[in-house]
Design a protein around this motif. Structure first.
Motif, PDB file in Angstrom:
ATOM      1  N   ARG A   1      11.837  18.016 -32.094  1.00  0.00           N
ATOM      2  CA  ARG A   1      13.055  18.738 -31.750  1.00  0.00           C
ATOM      3  C   ARG A   1      13.123  20.061 -32.500  1.00  0.00           C
ATOM      4  NH1 ARG A   1      17.915  16.455 -29.727  1.00  0.00           N
ATOM      5  NH2 ARG A   1      17.231  15.095 -28.078  1.00  0.00           N
TER       6      ARG A   1
ATOM      7  N   LYS B   1      10.978  22.584 -30.765  1.00  0.00           N
ATOM      8  CA  LYS B   1      11.591  23.059 -29.521  1.00  0.00           C
ATOM      9  C   LYS B   1      12.690  24.075 -29.807  1.00  0.00           C
ATOM     10  CE  LYS B   1      10.752  19.150 -26.496  1.00  0.00           C
ATOM     11  NZ  LYS B   1      11.271  17.804 -26.274  1.00  0.00           N
ATOM     12  N   VAL B   2      13.544  23.748 -30.778  1.00  0.00           N
ATOM     13  CA  VAL B   2      14.644  24.651 -31.129  1.00  0.00           C
ATOM     14  C   VAL B   2      14.077  25.981 -31.630  1.00  0.00           C
ATOM     15  CG1 VAL B   2      16.598  25.036 -32.690  1.00  0.00           C
ATOM     16  CG2 VAL B   2      16.253  22.788 -31.656  1.00  0.00           C
TER      17      VAL B   2
ATOM     18  N   GLN C   1      12.793  28.147 -28.782  1.00  0.00           N
ATOM     19  CA  GLN C   1      13.911  28.752 -28.055  1.00  0.00           C
ATOM     20  C   GLN C   1      14.549  29.868 -28.877  1.00  0.00           C
ATOM     21  OE1 GLN C   1      14.684  28.301 -25.030  1.00  0.00           O
ATOM     22  NE2 GLN C   1      14.701  26.157 -24.377  1.00  0.00           N
TER      23      GLN C   1
ATOM     24  N   SER D   1      24.453  28.591 -31.600  1.00  0.00           N
ATOM     25  CA  SER D   1      24.268  27.235 -31.092  1.00  0.00           C
ATOM     26  C   SER D   1      22.853  26.710 -31.352  1.00  0.00           C
ATOM     27  CB  SER D   1      24.630  27.137 -29.608  1.00  0.00           C
ATOM     28  OG  SER D   1      24.406  28.335 -28.945  1.00  0.00           O
ATOM     29  N   TRP D   2      21.911  27.615 -31.619  1.00  0.00           N
ATOM     30  CA  TRP D   2      20.558  27.160 -31.970  1.00  0.00           C
ATOM     31  C   TRP D   2      20.434  26.952 -33.473  1.00  0.00           C
ATOM     32  CZ3 TRP D   2      17.963  25.434 -28.003  1.00  0.00           C
ATOM     33  CH2 TRP D   2      18.243  25.959 -26.731  1.00  0.00           C
TER      34      TRP D   2
ATOM     35  N   GLN E   1      21.354  23.525 -34.806  1.00  0.00           N
ATOM     36  CA  GLN E   1      20.360  22.462 -34.652  1.00  0.00           C
ATOM     37  C   GLN E   1      19.149  22.686 -35.541  1.00  0.00           C
ATOM     38  OE1 GLN E   1      19.805  20.637 -30.583  1.00  0.00           O
ATOM     39  NE2 GLN E   1      20.505  22.656 -29.976  1.00  0.00           N
TER      40      GLN E   1
ATOM     41  N   VAL F   1      17.480  19.430 -26.685  1.00  0.00           N
ATOM     42  CA  VAL F   1      17.937  20.504 -27.577  1.00  0.00           C
ATOM     43  C   VAL F   1      18.686  21.582 -26.781  1.00  0.00           C
ATOM     44  CG1 VAL F   1      16.171  20.090 -29.326  1.00  0.00           C
ATOM     45  CG2 VAL F   1      15.755  21.816 -27.582  1.00  0.00           C
ATOM     46  N   GLU F   2      18.312  21.777 -25.506  1.00  0.00           N
ATOM     47  CA  GLU F   2      18.999  22.764 -24.673  1.00  0.00           C
ATOM     48  C   GLU F   2      20.399  22.270 -24.302  1.00  0.00           C
ATOM     49  OE1 GLU F   2      15.889  21.593 -23.940  1.00  0.00           O
ATOM     50  OE2 GLU F   2      14.740  23.318 -24.650  1.00  0.00           O
TER      51      GLU F   2
ATOM     52  N   GLU G   1      22.191  20.240 -26.081  1.00  0.00           N
ATOM     53  CA  GLU G   1      23.010  20.328 -27.297  1.00  0.00           C
ATOM     54  C   GLU G   1      23.460  21.762 -27.540  1.00  0.00           C
ATOM     55  OE1 GLU G   1      24.184  17.906 -28.901  1.00  0.00           O
ATOM     56  OE2 GLU G   1      22.888  16.224 -28.383  1.00  0.00           O
ATOM     57  N   ALA G   2      22.529  22.704 -27.353  1.00  0.00           N
ATOM     58  CA  ALA G   2      22.882  24.107 -27.580  1.00  0.00           C
ATOM     59  C   ALA G   2      23.992  24.534 -26.614  1.00  0.00           C
ATOM     60  CB  ALA G   2      21.658  25.007 -27.420  1.00  0.00           C
TER      61      ALA G   2
ATOM     62  N   MET H   1      27.265  23.080 -27.749  1.00  0.00           N
ATOM     63  CA  MET H   1      27.817  23.821 -28.885  1.00  0.00           C
ATOM     64  C   MET H   1      28.415  25.150 -28.452  1.00  0.00           C
ATOM     65  SD  MET H   1      25.268  23.253 -32.036  1.00  0.00           S
ATOM     66  CE  MET H   1      24.465  21.692 -31.922  1.00  0.00           C
TER      67      MET H   1
END
Ligand SMILES: Nc1ncnc2c1ncn2[C@@H]1O[C@H](COP(=O)(O)OP(=O)(O)O)[C@@H](O)[C@H]1O
Ligand SMILES: [Mg+2]
Ligand SMILES: [Zn+2]
Lengths: 367, 199
Positions: free
Chosen positions: A156, A159-160, A163, A183-184, A187, B146-147, B149-150, B153
């Motif tokens: 994860r 991936k984050v 992005q 928002s990224w 995470q 993860v997308e 979740e983003a 948020m």
């Protein structure tokens, strides 16, 4: 502690083995033969039984013998006298199948905990000289096989990160609003923080093994230890979120996330000095060997059995003293497989080793 | 080699998601051996769907009557809104027949690497709805990727200042799964997503 070893291995249409069954010794197995004869292929087969996939290549297709359409690897395991079987087959049409005692297995971690292995390759010897990604991989490779949770965090996180880095570039090029990062970042911090904690804990656990092994290998009393280079702490900011915010402009300009576990490093120290610049090549190799053996001991402690050691072509890279040291320490663990082109690179003093001569896809046990 | 018209049919079918060259060939020959009536019925269904299906002016789901049957159902709660990624998610929620509120379909999630930003989703329409309608609670039901979740948020940041109650669906154990048999990953995620029990 369970004593585990592979007593028999069957290979069918795997690489350059058409149909072979070999019985192994529970101690040290020396596979010798010319380059290209098929030594590494045997270690690869064992590795596949342990991890469900090859660490050499990504396409299972390449493992099938040329002009055939399926391969089979089958291992007979012995754990404290109890026998079990592991099997991996791959068929071009039907895909891959993993079986433990005839039961299908989907989670490769289950395989690994039955049949743990640690591979040792010549390129590992450059761990200290090489780039930081190799040293992070050393840690991650241990953690992903013992913790599904860590594997998930790591997946994860990457991936984050991917992005976020794309977004950083978009902000610079297309002038998107910087708030979009929030928002990224949230995470990134969540997973990054946990990854770092796992790594610290692992290092804490293997530290004593490292020193002990080094002393035996190098026969000298230097202190060997390591430091985790945490890019977050290095910046003198203990709060991840504040640091990310502080670095935001710089990250946007570079299109890259500059801090976090993906930038961390493992610094090896000898007598408190950086091994990279202070240790001789011989010392560096002793440190790496000691670190790999620390991995073996740590896994043994966690899994309650010695991992099987797969030493591929490392003898030729070591001097006589270190060959002796490595083999005598390896002897104290579980089953060992060792490949070499020169039979006499393996110390004579070894005594209990069993030799196998490999020639163009055929194996002969020399008793 | 195939006749030009067959090759063209294979090429068109191959553009569909999840259809590789092999499946495209199989579908093409299947169609060729169907009766003219059957092929006509398929073409008409495609054209009709394409012409008649529109975004619902309320929930943005795909519909052929506006507002869609869910939005015009007077028996459903007007104050409760569930935000989902796509029409398939609405269908999945409706199948369990537990949820009786409204929906809002985003038609995607934020994903920089696919070039999808908030402005490409039906978020403007959502905010407009919140200012026109009396919504008291919003459930964000984007997927636990993860997308997803983003995106959740991002929405939370927009919605929180409006003083509307906001909840996020838990990602957890599949219903009816005996803990022993649940895939390890699902289990670690369920543990991770645990929450306090308040009575
Ligand atoms: N899919 C395959 N089918 C047949 N032979 C293969 C296949 N993959 C590799 N080989 C052969 O295996 C040999 C290499 O084996 P390897 O175990 O790497 O050698 P080494 O003994 O040097 O470690 C080469 O001769 C190669 O041609
Ligand atoms: Mg080799
Ligand atoms: Zn609607």
């Amino acid at each position: 502690m369970i004593f585990l070893f592979i007593s028999k291995l069957l290979l069918s249409n795997f690489r350059n083995y058409e149909k072979t069954t070999i019985s192994f010794s529970s101690n040290i197995n020396v596979l010798y033969g010319r380059n290209g004869s098929g030594k590494t292929n045997v270690l690869e087969a064992i590795n596949i039984l342990s991890r469900g996939k090859s660490q050499r290549i990504t396409k299972d297709n390449e493992l099938i013998m040329l002009d055939k359409d399926a391969f089979l690897i089958k291992g007979l395991l012995n754990s404290n006298g109890y026998e079990s079987t592991v099997q991996c087959s791959y068929n071009q049409g039907k895909g891959k199948k993993l079986l433990y005692n005839g039961q299908s297995i989907t989670n490769s971690k289950e395989l690994f905990s039955q049949l743990p292995t640690v591979s040792f390759l010549p390129e590992n010897l450059d761990l200290i000289k090489g780039g930081p990604e190799q040293r992070r991989l050393f840690l991650d490779d241990i953690l992903v096989v013992i913790s599904v949770q860590y594997k998930d965090y790591l997946n994860r996180y990457s991936k984050v990160l991917y992005q976020r880095n794309q977004l950083l570039k978009d902000i610079r090029k297309k002038g998107l609003t910087k708030d979009a990062l929030d928002s990224w970042d949230n995470q990134l911090i969540y997973y990054g923080d946990r990854i770092i904690k796992y790594r610290y804990k692992l290092l804490y656990e293997i530290r004593p093994f490292l020193q002990k092994n080094y002393v035996k290998l190098a026969d000298s009393e230097e202190t060997v230890t390591f430091q985790y280079t945490n890019t977050l702490a290095e910046q003198g900011e203990d709060q991840y979120d504040k640091l990310l915010l502080k670095k935001r402009e710089e990250d946007i300009a570079r299109g890259y996330t500059s801090v976090g576990p993906h930038r961390d490093d493992l610094l090896l120290l000898i007598n408190q000095q950086k091994a990279r610049s202070f240790a001789s090549q011989g010392q560096q190799r002793s440190i790496v060997l000691a670190l790999k053996l620390a991995e073996v001991e740590y896994l043994a402690k966690i899994l309650g059995r010695w991992p099987i050691l797969l030493l591929d072509d490392v003898m030729s890279e070591l001097d006589v003293q270190r060959r002796m040291g490595l083999v005598s320490l390896a002897k104290l663990t579980g089953q060992v497989f060792l490949t070499t082109t020169e039979k006499d690179h393996v110390p004579e003093e070894l005594g209990s080793a069993t030799y196998f001569f490999i020639d163009n896809g055929s194996i002969q046990r020399k008793d | 080699m195939y006749a030009r018209s067959i090759a063209q049919l294979i090429e068109e079918l191959g553009k569909l998601p999840g259809i590789g060259p092999k499946s495209a060939q199989r579908l093409a020959f299947h169609l060729l051996f169907q009766s003219k009536e059957e092929v006509k019925a398929l073409i008409e269904a495609i054209v009709k769907a394409k012409e008649e299906v529109k975004y619902c002016s309320q929930c943005q789901n795909l519909t052929d009557i506006n507002p869609c049957p869910i939005c015009s159902d007077l028996n459903r709660e007007k104050w409760l809104l569930c935000v989902v990624e796509n029409p398939q998610d609405v269908a999945a929620m409706e199948r369990i027949r537990e949820y009786r509120g409204q929906y809002h379909v985003l038609h995607g999630v934020i994903s920089p690497m696919d070039g999808v930003g908030p402005e490409d989703l039906k978020i403007r329409e959502l905010l407009q709805r919140l200012s026109n309608q009396d919504i008291k609670e919003i459930i964000i039901a984007t997927n636990p990727t993860v997308e997803g979740e983003a995106t959740a948020m991002y929405l939370a940041k927009l919605i929180k200042p409006l003083g509307i109650k906001l909840t996020r669906i838990a990602r957890g154990l599949p219903e009816g799964g005996d803990i022993d048999y649940v895939d390890q990953l699902t289990l670690v995620r369920a543990l991770e997503g645990r929450r306090e029990i308040d009575n």
